[in-house]
Design an enzyme around this catalytic site. Structure first.
Site, PDB file in Angstrom:
ATOM      1  N   GLU A  66     -44.171 -45.833  55.087  1.00 44.75           N
ATOM      2  CA  GLU A  66     -44.703 -44.872  54.119  1.00 44.75           C
ATOM      3  C   GLU A  66     -45.291 -45.555  52.888  1.00 44.75           C
ATOM      4  OE1 GLU A  66     -45.044 -41.731  54.701  1.00 44.75           O
ATOM      5  OE2 GLU A  66     -43.830 -41.561  56.511  1.00 44.75           O
ATOM      6  N   GLU A  88     -48.436 -41.815  46.442  1.00 39.64           N
ATOM      7  CA  GLU A  88     -49.389 -41.599  47.520  1.00 39.64           C
ATOM      8  C   GLU A  88     -50.775 -42.098  47.119  1.00 39.64           C
ATOM      9  OE1 GLU A  88     -51.270 -37.766  49.922  1.00 39.64           O
ATOM     10  OE2 GLU A  88     -49.347 -37.593  48.891  1.00 39.64           O
TER      11      GLU A  88
END
Length: 257
Positions: A66, A88
């Site tokens: 991730e 992100e």
């Protein structure tokens, strides 16, 4: 957990996290990880030593995917570059706000992926904050500003069952076994089910997938460092995702409220 993941091993697992090219340089500390691990009894301490090592390898394998900053020809290989990011990637990241009476979005706040597990959406920030001890709705940015809180959100997600999915912890610690419907859907205990829990709607049941392979690559590297075998059922190539929500909602599924 500190008896299995010493500071030296932590630094070896996440070898390039503080590289100059990593946006999270200096953020993810060993002390923050241990503080988060200690806040969740059972995490990395359940079962025999093999189970404990596999669970911790799986946790770092999934979260490293991730947050990866690796590339195919990266120094020490692509799987030495986990934890390069704490937010992100994207310009700008989405709001990730869904109408909710229990966890209504706060004005001006965005609930995009942050931290090791890239927790996303208001309906995950709210429960995570309640469990960990921060205001996930009004202060989601703390997940990218406080390393201990950041790690705690990841361990919280790892330990929390969100029906119809089991928790990642129960799968890796041996507490979950497939039901008849699971078996019919191709789901069997192992690392592949963890990938199914986290992002099955996008990565599972479609044969080989590069994102899956990346998760597996990290996991294998970490198992090798910890001196433990990989176990079986590493991929979810032939697994159907968990439930309708898992197929329609990538990453973290909606908590039933």
């Amino acid at each position: 957990v500190s008896s299995v993941i010493t500071e030296s091993i932590f630094n070896d697992l996440l070898k390039h996290r503080n590289d100059a090219g990593c946006k999270a340089k200096g953020f993810y500390s060993y002390a923050a990880f241990i503080a988060a691990a200690d806040a969740f009894p059972g995490f990395g301490t359940t079962g025999d030593l093999t189970s404990q090592k596999r669970e911790l390898a799986a946790f770092f394998g999934q979260t490293s995917h991730e947050t990866t900053g690796g590339w195919p020809t990266a120094p020490d290989g692509p799987y030495a570059w986990g934890y390069c990011f704490k937010e992100e990637q994207g310009n700008p990241p989405g709001e990730y706000c869904q109408a909710s009476s229990q966890w209504p979005c706060a004005s001006g706040k965005r609930y995009y992926g942050r931290g090791p597990v890239q927790i996303s959406w208001n309906y995950n920030y709210g429960p995570a904050g309640k469990a960990v001890g921060f205001d996930g709705i009004n202060n989601p940015d703390i997940v990218a500003n406080d390393a201990t809180v950041s790690f705690k959100t990841a361990v919280w997600f790892w330990m929390t069952e969100q029906s119809p999915k089991p928790s990642c912890h129960n799968v890796m610690a041996g507490g979950w076994g497939p039901s008849g419907s699971d078996t019919a859907a191709g789901r069997a205990a192992g690392y592949g089910v963890v990938t199914n829990i986290i992002n099955g709607g996008l990565e599972c049941g479609k044969g080989s997938d590069s994102r899956q392979e990346d998760r597996i690559g990290f996991y294998k590297r970490y198992c090798d460092i910890l001196g433990v075998s990989y176990g079986s059922n590493l991929d979810c190539n032939s697994q159907k995702p968990f439930g309708f929500a898992a197929q329609s909602q990538p990453r973290l599924i909606k908590t039933v409220v």
